[in-house]
Design a protein around this motif. Sequence first.
Motif, PDB file in Angstrom:
ATOM      1  N   LYS A 238       0.807  -1.222   0.000  1.00 33.45           N
ATOM      2  CA  LYS A 238       0.000   0.000   0.000  1.00 33.45           C
ATOM      3  C   LYS A 238       0.846   1.280   0.000  1.00 33.45           C
ATOM      4  N   TYR A 239       2.101   1.184   0.431  1.00 30.86           N
ATOM      5  CA  TYR A 239       2.955   2.372   0.483  1.00 30.86           C
ATOM      6  C   TYR A 239       3.638   2.669  -0.854  1.00 30.86           C
ATOM      7  N   GLU A 240       3.440   1.823  -1.853  1.00 33.34           N
ATOM      8  CA  GLU A 240       4.169   1.967  -3.120  1.00 33.34           C
ATOM      9  C   GLU A 240       3.549   2.998  -4.050  1.00 33.34           C
ATOM     10  N   GLY A 241       2.331   3.438  -3.767  1.00 35.07           N
ATOM     11  CA  GLY A 241       1.663   4.387  -4.641  1.00 35.07           C
ATOM     12  C   GLY A 241       2.359   5.747  -4.656  1.00 35.07           C
ATOM     13  N   GLY A 242       2.513   6.328  -5.836  1.00 36.58           N
ATOM     14  CA  GLY A 242       3.118   7.644  -5.955  1.00 36.58           C
ATOM     15  C   GLY A 242       4.027   7.714  -7.167  1.00 36.58           C
ATOM     16  N   VAL A 243       4.782   8.810  -7.257  1.00 35.20           N
ATOM     17  CA  VAL A 243       5.701   9.013  -8.375  1.00 35.20           C
ATOM     18  C   VAL A 243       7.084   8.494  -8.000  1.00 35.20           C
ATOM     19  N   HIS A 244       7.611   7.583  -8.802  1.00 38.77           N
ATOM     20  CA  HIS A 244       8.938   7.003  -8.594  1.00 38.77           C
ATOM     21  C   HIS A 244       9.886   7.619  -9.628  1.00 38.77           C
ATOM     22  N   ARG A 245      10.990   8.164  -9.153  1.00 41.85           N
ATOM     23  CA  ARG A 245      11.914   8.890 -10.023  1.00 41.85           C
ATOM     24  C   ARG A 245      13.198   8.094 -10.228  1.00 41.85           C
ATOM     25  N   VAL A 246      13.714   8.097 -11.445  1.00 41.56           N
ATOM     26  CA  VAL A 246      14.968   7.396 -11.732  1.00 41.56           C
ATOM     27  C   VAL A 246      15.998   8.393 -12.252  1.00 41.56           C
ATOM     28  N   GLN A 247      17.248   8.202 -11.816  1.00 39.39           N
ATOM     29  CA  GLN A 247      18.376   9.011 -12.284  1.00 39.39           C
ATOM     30  C   GLN A 247      19.440   8.057 -12.814  1.00 39.39           C
ATOM     31  N   ARG A 248      19.657   8.087 -14.141  1.00 42.96           N
ATOM     32  CA  ARG A 248      20.638   7.196 -14.756  1.00 42.96           C
ATOM     33  C   ARG A 248      20.930   7.642 -16.183  1.00 42.96           C
ATOM     34  N   VAL A 249      21.929   7.000 -16.782  1.00 45.50           N
ATOM     35  CA  VAL A 249      22.244   7.250 -18.183  1.00 45.50           C
ATOM     36  C   VAL A 249      21.354   6.339 -19.021  1.00 45.50           C
ATOM     37  N   PRO A 250      20.428   6.900 -19.797  1.00 39.53           N
ATOM     38  CA  PRO A 250      19.524   6.055 -20.587  1.00 39.53           C
ATOM     39  C   PRO A 250      20.273   5.281 -21.670  1.00 39.53           C
ATOM     40  N   VAL A 251      19.709   4.168 -22.095  1.00 37.35           N
ATOM     41  CA  VAL A 251      20.331   3.384 -23.157  1.00 37.35           C
ATOM     42  C   VAL A 251      20.319   4.169 -24.475  1.00 37.35           C
ATOM     43  N   THR A 252      19.434   5.144 -24.569  1.00 38.07           N
ATOM     44  CA  THR A 252      19.344   5.950 -25.795  1.00 38.07           C
ATOM     45  C   THR A 252      20.255   7.175 -25.762  1.00 38.07           C
ATOM     46  N   GLU A 253      21.007   7.352 -24.674  1.00 36.87           N
ATOM     47  CA  GLU A 253      21.874   8.539 -24.502  1.00 36.87           C
ATOM     48  C   GLU A 253      23.284   8.221 -25.007  1.00 36.87           C
ATOM     49  N   SER A 254      23.716   8.951 -26.053  1.00 38.88           N
ATOM     50  CA  SER A 254      25.023   8.675 -26.645  1.00 38.88           C
ATOM     51  C   SER A 254      26.154   9.442 -25.972  1.00 38.88           C
ATOM     52  N   GLN A 255      25.826  10.512 -25.244  1.00 35.49           N
ATOM     53  CA  GLN A 255      26.851  11.348 -24.619  1.00 35.49           C
ATOM     54  C   GLN A 255      27.179  10.947 -23.180  1.00 35.49           C
ATOM     55  N   GLY A 256      26.499   9.933 -22.661  1.00 33.30           N
ATOM     56  CA  GLY A 256      26.770   9.469 -21.304  1.00 33.30           C
ATOM     57  C   GLY A 256      26.231  10.369 -20.209  1.00 33.30           C
TER      58      GLY A 256
END
Length: 365
Positions: A179-197
């Motif tokens: 029940k505590y999982e509801g809400g906005v979950h944010r991710v910070q990472r280098v996407p696989v589609t990002e060529s510049q890192g």
Amino acid sequence: MAHQSDGSATLSQLLAEYAETETALSDPAVHADQSTARRLGRRFAQLAPVVTASRELERVRADAATARELAGEDASFAAEAEELENRIPELEDRLRELLIPKDPNDVKDVILEIKAGEGGDESALFAGDLLRMYLRYAERQGWQTEILDDEETDLGGHKSVTVAVRSRSVEQPVWSRLKYEGGVHRVQRVPVTESQGRIHTSAAGVLVLPEAEEVEVEIDPNDLRIDVYRSSGPGGQSVNTTDSAVRITHVPTGTVVSMQNEKSQLQNREAALRVLRARLLAHAQEQADQDASDARRSQVRTVDRSERVRTYNFAENRIADHRVNFKAYNLDQVLDGALDDVIDALTRADIEAALSSDAGPASGA
């Protein structure tokens, strides 16, 4: 979250309800109705810890009184009396904690919805990571999962996915953990589609609904508008040559549920009705919370679902839950289903918030 009247019941009332429920469960006629038997079984399991703690407290109090009385005649009993008396406050605290008004949904199964947010393909891929995290956590708990609807992307992400999570045992309820999982979950990472890192930030939304029994939410067929259409796959390509996808609109509330995962129109219709019942139950309970001036609302329970609740930082292998200042550096394990630590922290915060607003010793509850 709405709380039913048993949440504020006295200890004597809960003990009486436990005895009545135990008697009912011993009646073979009750088990002829699986829905009733399941509901009683869940309530019996919810009450059992209260009864066990109460009996243990009574036993220790009685033993301490006896040992103290015997110590007047034989000094060797004094140490035993002191040891028993020292246990009483701990047992009283445990009972007081168990007497906190219960969330009536704690014993329920769950409908879990994950939706990609801003961030395009990266957000959809992150939604897929969250889906795998919850599926693996469910597997660790011994729960059953069923994908009700899934809208995938070309890169293997998920624009939207709906999962039913069910427990095989009344001792392992799903809602009380998820029940505590509801809400906005944010991710910070280098996407696989990002060529510049470069590190990007994107988000996905999680909605957790207690699954409603048919008897809890009566839906008038006249209130429904049902449309059928051809389902589509990633990128909008058609994957079905028949009109098997279903969209159900609950006209009085404007609630819309669409399902296209199954090839059968009937199966999609049944799945859509399950989600619709869960959404209508959640709506009714939220309304009840707003109307009840004496409802308990801890910081965790009333968190705005539009707020960011958690951040997943891949570069630092860090997970942070912003509601309780939880932070850990085992993100890889969390994404593999090791969610217990963060869920335990949220549960503990909920209990402490309820205890801080409570007064009076357990013996007078």
